[in-house]
Design an enzyme around this catalytic site. Sequence first.
Site, mmCIF file in Angstrom:
data_model
loop_
_atom_site.group_PDB
_atom_site.id
_atom_site.type_symbol
_atom_site.label_atom_id
_atom_site.label_comp_id
_atom_site.label_asym_id
_atom_site.label_seq_id
_atom_site.Cartn_x
_atom_site.Cartn_y
_atom_site.Cartn_z
ATOM 1 N N ASN A 1 0.655 -1.362 0.040
ATOM 2 C CA ASN A 1 0.087 -0.116 -0.031
ATOM 3 C C ASN A 1 0.776 0.980 -0.155
ATOM 4 O O ASN A 1 0.367 2.192 -0.723
ATOM 5 C CB ASN A 1 -1.148 -0.240 1.010
ATOM 6 C CG ASN A 1 -0.307 -0.200 2.426
ATOM 7 O OD1 ASN A 1 0.772 -0.330 2.800
ATOM 8 N ND2 ASN A 1 -1.240 0.099 3.635
ATOM 9 N N GLU B 1 4.290 -3.133 12.459
ATOM 10 C CA GLU B 1 3.384 -2.202 12.228
ATOM 11 C C GLU B 1 2.231 -2.859 11.393
ATOM 12 O O GLU B 1 2.291 -3.233 10.425
ATOM 13 C CB GLU B 1 3.999 -1.031 11.238
ATOM 14 C CG GLU B 1 4.990 -0.314 11.881
ATOM 15 C CD GLU B 1 4.708 0.716 12.892
ATOM 16 O OE1 GLU B 1 3.517 1.032 13.119
ATOM 17 O OE2 GLU B 1 5.549 1.366 13.517
ATOM 18 N N CYS C 1 -3.442 2.138 6.639
ATOM 19 C CA CYS C 1 -3.608 1.448 8.017
ATOM 20 C C CYS C 1 -4.069 2.469 9.035
ATOM 21 O O CYS C 1 -4.735 2.021 9.812
ATOM 22 C CB CYS C 1 -2.270 0.648 8.498
ATOM 23 S SG CYS C 1 -1.032 2.019 8.314
ATOM 24 N N GLU D 1 8.233 4.045 14.545
ATOM 25 C CA GLU D 1 9.093 4.345 13.329
ATOM 26 C C GLU D 1 9.072 5.700 13.021
ATOM 27 O O GLU D 1 7.994 6.589 13.462
ATOM 28 C CB GLU D 1 8.551 3.617 12.076
ATOM 29 C CG GLU D 1 8.580 1.946 12.085
ATOM 30 C CD GLU D 1 8.277 1.305 10.728
ATOM 31 O OE1 GLU D 1 7.517 1.733 10.301
ATOM 32 O OE2 GLU D 1 9.069 0.283 10.755
HETATM 33 P P1 NAP Z 1 0.373 -8.865 4.340
HETATM 34 O O1 NAP Z 1 -0.588 -9.793 3.445
HETATM 35 O O2 NAP Z 1 0.601 -9.134 5.687
HETATM 36 O O3 NAP Z 1 1.558 -8.627 3.272
HETATM 37 C C1 NAP Z 1 2.754 -7.950 3.972
HETATM 38 C C2 NAP Z 1 3.872 -8.269 3.647
HETATM 39 O O4 NAP Z 1 4.102 -9.564 4.312
HETATM 40 C C3 NAP Z 1 3.998 -8.621 2.049
HETATM 41 O O5 NAP Z 1 5.520 -8.353 1.656
HETATM 42 C C4 NAP Z 1 3.708 -10.043 2.014
HETATM 43 O O6 NAP Z 1 4.287 -10.995 0.797
HETATM 44 C C5 NAP Z 1 4.372 -10.655 3.325
HETATM 45 N N1 NAP Z 1 3.838 -11.885 3.602
HETATM 46 C C6 NAP Z 1 2.406 -12.508 3.329
HETATM 47 N N2 NAP Z 1 2.462 -13.440 3.955
HETATM 48 C C7 NAP Z 1 3.794 -13.847 4.720
HETATM 49 C C8 NAP Z 1 4.248 -15.005 5.547
HETATM 50 N N3 NAP Z 1 3.441 -16.067 5.730
HETATM 51 N N4 NAP Z 1 5.577 -14.790 5.942
HETATM 52 C C9 NAP Z 1 6.376 -13.873 5.560
HETATM 53 N N5 NAP Z 1 5.628 -12.939 4.749
HETATM 54 C C10 NAP Z 1 4.647 -12.778 4.292
HETATM 55 O O7 NAP Z 1 -0.344 -7.678 4.415
HETATM 56 P P2 NAP Z 1 -0.777 -6.519 2.909
HETATM 57 O O8 NAP Z 1 -2.371 -6.906 2.632
HETATM 58 O O9 NAP Z 1 0.220 -6.564 1.795
HETATM 59 O O10 NAP Z 1 -0.990 -5.078 3.651
HETATM 60 C C11 NAP Z 1 -1.860 -4.649 4.121
HETATM 61 C C12 NAP Z 1 -1.884 -4.600 5.789
HETATM 62 O O11 NAP Z 1 -0.800 -3.740 6.136
HETATM 63 C C13 NAP Z 1 -3.054 -3.990 6.576
HETATM 64 O O12 NAP Z 1 -3.565 -4.714 7.552
HETATM 65 C C14 NAP Z 1 -2.665 -2.444 7.099
HETATM 66 O O13 NAP Z 1 -3.364 -2.036 8.181
HETATM 67 C C15 NAP Z 1 -1.099 -3.135 7.403
HETATM 68 N N6 NAP Z 1 -0.263 -1.905 7.118
HETATM 69 C C16 NAP Z 1 0.268 -1.408 8.425
HETATM 70 C C17 NAP Z 1 1.022 -0.249 8.471
HETATM 71 C C18 NAP Z 1 1.266 0.287 9.939
HETATM 72 O O14 NAP Z 1 2.319 1.001 9.839
HETATM 73 N N7 NAP Z 1 0.839 -0.159 10.964
HETATM 74 C C19 NAP Z 1 1.221 0.567 7.269
HETATM 75 C C20 NAP Z 1 0.776 0.035 6.238
HETATM 76 C C21 NAP Z 1 -0.066 -1.276 6.053
HETATM 77 P P3 NAP Z 1 3.525 -11.013 -0.592
HETATM 78 O O15 NAP Z 1 2.874 -9.797 -0.936
HETATM 79 O O16 NAP Z 1 4.430 -11.564 -1.545
HETATM 80 O O17 NAP Z 1 2.356 -12.147 -0.136
#
Ligand code: NAP
Length: 485
Positions: A158, A257, A291, A465
């Site tokens: 994102n 995060e 997020c 961060e």
């Molecule tokens: P995600 O599915 O958790 O993916 C994030 C990262 O983790 C991607 O690089 C993904 O790789 C990887 N990943 C997925 N499964 C994994 C596993 N089993 N082991 C290791 N790595 C793995 O999250 P998303 O859908 O991309 O992002 C949205 C989420 O991020 C939302 O919940 C949002 O709130 C959160 N977010 C939080 C913040 C904050 O600062 N708190 C900021 C931005 C976003 P692949 O893409 O290759 O699957």
Amino acid sequence: MLHLNDQSLLRTRAFVAGSWVEEPELGEFSVFNPADDKVLASVANTGPKTANTAIEKAVVAMEGWKRRTAKDRAHILRKWFDLILTNAEDLALIMTAEQGKPLAESQAEIRYAASFVEWFAEEGKRAYGDVIPAHAPDLRLLTLKQPVGVVAAITPWNFPSAMITRKAAPALAAGCALVIKPAAETPLSALALAELAHRAGFPDGLINVVVGTDAVGIGGVLSGHPQVRKLTFTGSTRVGKLLMAQCAATVKKTSMELGGNAPFIIFDDADLRAAVAGVMASKFRNAGQTCISANRILVQEGIYPDFVRELTRAVKALRLGDGRDPDTDIGPLIDGAALDNVDSLVRNALDGGAMAMAGGQASVLGGQFYEPTVLVDVTPEMRVFREEIFGPVAPVVRFSSEADAIAMANDTSAGLASYIYTQNVSRIFHMADVLDYGMVGINEGMISTEVAPFGGMKESGVGREGSKYGIDDYLEIKYLCIRGG
Ligand code: NAP
């Protein structure tokens, strides 16, 4: 084909030890433009083997890097910062193409991403230790700050650039080496940043980027390898918990995060125009895929009718379209699964008695475009209240007393961002005290900046961060107890 001023920023191999590498046996994967579903690039699919090599190279590179002066490290970080800004136009084009957000938002994210590099280049010089008044006459007590070790960073789609620099800049400034795994949807932004880091003069092996579709395999190596001493992750709460559990075996430090469920509380005495503008900025930026997006808009009953009318008017004026079109306010969602999830949350709310004042369905544009939506008469039982929406949907909930608003706001396992709109100063301080959130926007919907600590309470995360605190996540405190002298 993506046309850039500098075509060499479009990198499609993993970056390890200063070279662009592939694992031929794993082939390639496609990166799509979410606005038209066309293939943008074929990227080398690399996996656990490349992740292992990257860690080994990082271990070697860190030896020299950590011995350099902080000023020397800052000099190279500063060059990276300059190069990111010089190439901002191309970086933004890459981001909009692979992520879908409007070009103006991509440009803003590139400036935001660069700001962390500039900030931590300076903060690295201020990683002071202490001299502690001793507990015995012939002792001297000191602390030193030292880099935590090789860092693994796993980042989401994102914010494909800022989520990398927010981790890489403090890690590098502290003296660490880094292995980054960007989301498979947005590897091109990460690889372009690596190309610029290479040009800035970071030693080979200090920054490595492993790209591939085997997130479980790569994540297993990054969280399990004994020579990775710190894992920093931005992404979903589900994956964050999994990685924390995997890191436990080697007692790695973690920064997490994770997801949010931000309440946006508007009291009767709020400035209506400012509150609507705050919701528009917080909720609809990046098509709501943020997020810290307002996830539940809690509105006191006195201002409720006026607020709903003005918000609906503003949302109906939003223009949905391809992020490359300068008239576009909102781009597509990242993929079909994201659209299905947003739509199922909206259907659940409508079935439960909510009403759509704007939108409420997928757009006639097709693909991954979802209509900017306002839902009213939302209740806490609905999924849209309880789950992170990650889409352009504003659920509005009515409340009567301050106590009701606080109870509803805190009724979640998330604790990332929250917002309040009121003109009452004592209420501002009371609300800031009682909201269980790491961040509170007060009469302000845009709270992110490199100078302030970003992070969550409860299940939204661990660590902070940005700001003067952000570098602490990459430093160990070493205590020296000296007899004599
Ligand atoms: P995600 O599915 O958790 O993916 C994030 C990262 O983790 C991607 O690089 C993904 O790789 C990887 N990943 C997925 N499964 C994994 C596993 N089993 N082991 C290791 N790595 C793995 O999250 P998303 O859908 O991309 O992002 C949205 C989420 O991020 C939302 O919940 C949002 O709130 C959160 N977010 C939080 C913040 C904050 O600062 N708190 C900021 C931005 C976003 P692949 O893409 O290759 O699957």
